[in-house]
Design an enzyme around this catalytic site. Structure first.
Site, mmCIF file in Angstrom:
data_model
loop_
_atom_site.group_PDB
_atom_site.id
_atom_site.type_symbol
_atom_site.label_atom_id
_atom_site.label_comp_id
_atom_site.label_asym_id
_atom_site.label_seq_id
_atom_site.Cartn_x
_atom_site.Cartn_y
_atom_site.Cartn_z
ATOM 1 N N ARG A 141 9.623 -1.620 -7.984
ATOM 2 C CA ARG A 141 9.874 -2.696 -7.056
ATOM 3 C C ARG A 141 9.222 -3.725 -6.420
ATOM 4 N NH1 ARG A 141 5.931 -6.146 -4.287
ATOM 5 N NH2 ARG A 141 4.346 -4.426 -3.501
ATOM 6 N N GLU A 240 8.409 -5.361 5.843
ATOM 7 C CA GLU A 240 7.004 -6.746 5.743
ATOM 8 C C GLU A 240 7.917 -8.118 5.499
ATOM 9 O OE1 GLU A 240 3.946 -5.286 3.445
ATOM 10 O OE2 GLU A 240 4.040 -7.197 2.910
ATOM 11 N N ARG A 244 13.298 -5.246 0.360
ATOM 12 C CA ARG A 244 12.563 -4.604 -0.681
ATOM 13 C C ARG A 244 12.881 -4.154 -1.823
ATOM 14 N NH1 ARG A 244 6.685 -4.108 -0.308
ATOM 15 N NH2 ARG A 244 5.748 -5.658 0.559
ATOM 16 N N CYS A 286 3.022 -11.720 2.502
ATOM 17 C CA CYS A 286 2.439 -11.681 2.118
ATOM 18 C C CYS A 286 1.611 -12.075 0.466
ATOM 19 C CB CYS A 286 1.883 -9.889 1.615
ATOM 20 S SG CYS A 286 -0.099 -9.406 1.326
ATOM 21 N N THR A 288 -0.386 -11.578 -1.364
ATOM 22 C CA THR A 288 -0.227 -10.257 -2.787
ATOM 23 C C THR A 288 1.066 -10.288 -3.682
ATOM 24 O OG1 THR A 288 0.202 -8.064 -1.267
ATOM 25 C CG2 THR A 288 -2.250 -9.305 -1.405
ATOM 26 N N ARG A 295 6.056 -4.404 -8.062
ATOM 27 C CA ARG A 295 4.840 -3.331 -8.246
ATOM 28 C C ARG A 295 5.441 -1.854 -9.195
ATOM 29 N NH1 ARG A 295 1.879 0.514 -5.910
ATOM 30 N NH2 ARG A 295 3.229 1.317 -4.451
ATOM 31 N N ARG A 324 -3.755 3.576 -5.614
ATOM 32 C CA ARG A 324 -3.463 3.994 -3.629
ATOM 33 C C ARG A 324 -3.234 5.236 -3.471
ATOM 34 N NH1 ARG A 324 1.165 -0.754 -1.751
ATOM 35 N NH2 ARG A 324 0.242 -2.364 -3.415
ATOM 36 N N GLU A 329 0.091 2.526 0.825
ATOM 37 C CA GLU A 329 -1.782 1.504 0.791
ATOM 38 C C GLU A 329 -3.128 1.235 2.359
ATOM 39 O OE1 GLU A 329 0.700 -2.792 1.670
ATOM 40 O OE2 GLU A 329 -1.629 -2.482 0.863
HETATM 41 P P1 ADP Z 1 5.109 -1.215 -1.929
HETATM 42 O O1 ADP Z 1 4.111 -2.388 -1.075
HETATM 43 O O2 ADP Z 1 5.387 -0.899 -3.196
HETATM 44 O O3 ADP Z 1 6.133 -0.988 -0.457
HETATM 45 P P2 ADP Z 1 3.474 1.196 -0.734
HETATM 46 O O4 ADP Z 1 2.180 1.600 -0.999
HETATM 47 O O5 ADP Z 1 3.737 0.780 1.101
HETATM 48 O O6 ADP Z 1 3.962 0.634 -1.882
HETATM 49 O O7 ADP Z 1 4.975 2.658 -0.735
HETATM 50 C C1 ADP Z 1 5.842 2.383 -0.010
HETATM 51 C C2 ADP Z 1 6.326 3.897 -0.429
HETATM 52 O O8 ADP Z 1 6.471 3.872 -1.752
HETATM 53 C C3 ADP Z 1 5.575 4.761 -0.280
HETATM 54 O O9 ADP Z 1 6.140 6.069 0.755
HETATM 55 C C4 ADP Z 1 5.056 5.713 -1.587
HETATM 56 O O10 ADP Z 1 4.675 6.660 -1.081
HETATM 57 C C5 ADP Z 1 6.628 5.294 -2.894
HETATM 58 N N1 ADP Z 1 6.263 4.936 -3.834
HETATM 59 C C6 ADP Z 1 5.691 4.242 -4.046
HETATM 60 N N2 ADP Z 1 5.154 4.442 -5.661
HETATM 61 C C7 ADP Z 1 5.951 5.498 -5.902
HETATM 62 C C8 ADP Z 1 5.907 6.403 -6.732
HETATM 63 N N3 ADP Z 1 5.479 5.770 -8.028
HETATM 64 N N4 ADP Z 1 7.102 7.496 -6.724
HETATM 65 C C9 ADP Z 1 7.167 7.856 -5.058
HETATM 66 N N5 ADP Z 1 6.917 7.268 -4.043
HETATM 67 C C10 ADP Z 1 6.302 5.851 -4.535
HETATM 68 N N1 DAR Z 2 -2.717 -6.152 6.071
HETATM 69 C C1 DAR Z 2 -3.360 -6.583 3.947
HETATM 70 C C2 DAR Z 2 -2.389 -5.383 3.108
HETATM 71 C C3 DAR Z 2 -2.543 -6.298 2.166
HETATM 72 C C4 DAR Z 2 -1.441 -5.556 0.444
HETATM 73 N N2 DAR Z 2 0.045 -4.943 0.918
HETATM 74 C C5 DAR Z 2 0.889 -4.866 1.308
HETATM 75 N N3 DAR Z 2 1.254 -6.755 1.935
HETATM 76 N N4 DAR Z 2 1.680 -4.556 1.721
HETATM 77 C C6 DAR Z 2 -4.232 -5.901 4.250
HETATM 78 O O1 DAR Z 2 -5.133 -6.457 4.217
HETATM 79 O O2 DAR Z 2 -4.884 -4.441 3.944
#
Ligand code: ADP
Ligand code: DAR
Length: 371
Positions: A141, A240, A244, A286, A288, A295, A324, A329
């Site tokens: 993504r 966010e 995305r 963010c 990050t 990512r 994660r 996360e």
């Molecule tokens: P991002 O910052 O990329 O949006 P998150 O950690 O918030 O990541 O994850 C967003 C959603 O994407 C979550 O529901 C997570 O389970 C899903 N996700 C992330 N990586 C994968 C993957 N490799 N396969 C399936 N789902 C994924």
């Molecule tokens: N709330 C933030 C998350 C940081 C990175 N993740 C994002 N942007 N989705 C923290 O400081 O934990």
């Protein structure tokens, strides 16, 4: 960012006073943070000197230091703890953003310039696990913000609606495999929403870090998800970030997932103008998610390596990878399955970030096999 521009931002800012109530909240918040044992990068880098330098500044959007740090003040368990309320904040509050960016992105200093976009050759990525023994699914993504719009805390309800209107029009021009349908959150049946979240397609609601950052105002207005017919290409609208853009599928074929994302972003940027800074790359909410904002992740079963979580995370860190939970996360792994992805997004191209993730995941699978 050239100094002249920085200087003019600060001259403008000095002309707009920060109100006493905001200053009082800032002082109270700073006292709480500085006496806490918060692990956040906000705590690590917001010295009293920098706090005093920044507390009276205001961007042309009206954003203050409180908008920047409020999430980390309310959530002392934050990892990072700050967000940019608008694109100008990265310049006006650079004294705080720059050291946090350098720390998070593995050494991208305030003098470094992020490279121009370069997707490279997706075919180089190949399949990370042809046997299917370890990798359950693969996702790549990136985040994008529409130029001329602020970020969450500074957005009006009509701006959420305007962004949704613009991006839905662009979705309507997608062709071939990318064709699909947009589903606004407004009016979505709760059971449909829950299934999309449980299937890892749709974003969750009520993230406390985003709520504290004022990223959930007017919810669910302007929020929604675009899905192609095969559910391998998705776009989140106004979660966010403004956008995305996501490619994902079962199995470990990183090349196929990445190629689809490249095709999708290339199509969308023919219709939309994204916010990009000449020094720090694509701008998003963010810090990050600056630079290439990519990512790339796998959901993988590595039961031996993950038996000791602290060591697991240390091994991942050796390859600039982040671990994660499978539901996003700040969540835990489920059944020994973890989300493993590249951590760095600045100072390297999209292609280099994918190669870094590819090599790291292949190494971790090799170590699992040898364990
Ligand atoms: P991002 O910052 O990329 O949006 P998150 O950690 O918030 O990541 O994850 C967003 C959603 O994407 C979550 O529901 C997570 O389970 C899903 N996700 C992330 N990586 C994968 C993957 N490799 N396969 C399936 N789902 C994924
Ligand atoms: N709330 C933030 C998350 C940081 C990175 N993740 C994002 N942007 N989705 C923290 O400081 O934990």
């Amino acid at each position: 960012m050239c100094d002249k521009r920085l200087c003019s931002c600060r001259k403008k800012s000095a002309a707009m006073a920060v109100d006493p109530a905001t200053l009082e909240k800032l002082e109270e918040g700073y006292d709480l943070l500085s006496t806490s044992n918060s692990p956040s990068l906000l705590k690590k880098y917001l010295t009293r000197e920098i706090f005093d330098q920044l507390k009276k500044r205001k961007t042309s959007y009206g954003s203050t230091l409180l908008h920047v740090i409020q999430s980390g003040l309310k959530n002392l368990d934050s990892g990072v703890g700050i967000y940019a309320p608008d694109p100008e904040a990265y310049t006006l509050f650079a004294e705080l953003f720059d050291p946090i960016i350098e720390d998070y992105h593995g050494g991208f200093t305030s003098k470094d310039i992020h490279p121009l976009p370069d997707w490279g050759s997706p075919a180089d990525m190949g399949n990370l696990d042809p046997s299917g023994e370890y990798v359950i699914s693969t996702r790549v993504r990136t985040g994008r913000s529409l130029a001329d719009f602020p970020f969450n805390p500074s957005m009006t309800e009509s701006q959420y609606e305007e962004i949704q209107t613009q991006v839905v029009e662009a979705f309507g021009k997608l062709e071939g495999e990318l064709k699909g349908q947009y589903y606004p959150l407004t009016g979505m049946q709760k059971d449909v929403q829950k299934k999309l979240i449980d299937d890892h397609f749709l974003f969750k609601e009520g993230d406390r870090f985003l709520q504290a950052a004022e990223a959930c105002k007017y919810w669910p207005t302007g929020r929604g998800i675009y899905l192609n017919d095969a559910k391998t290409f998705l776009v989140w609208c106004n979660e966010e970030d403004h956008l995305r853009i996501i490619s994902m599928q079962e199995g470990g074929d990183l090349g196929e997932v990445y190629e689809r994302l490249v095709r999708a972003v290339t199509s969308l940027e023919r219709k939309l103008t994204f916010s990009r800074n000449e020094r720090i790359g694509y701008l998003n909410f963010c810090p990050t998610n600056l630079g290439n904002a990519v990512r790339a992740s796998v959901h993988a079963k590595l039961p031996k390596l993950s038996a000791n979580l602290k060591k697991f995370e240390e091994i991942a860190g050796m390859y600039n990878l982040q671990v994660r939970g499978t539901r996003g996360e700040h969540e835990e792994g489920e059944g020994g399955v973890f989300d493993i992805s590249n951590k760095r997004r600045m100072g390297l191209t999209e292609y280099e970030a994918l190669i870094e993730m590819r090599n790291g995941v292949l190494e971790m699978i090799r170590l699992e096999k040898e364990s």
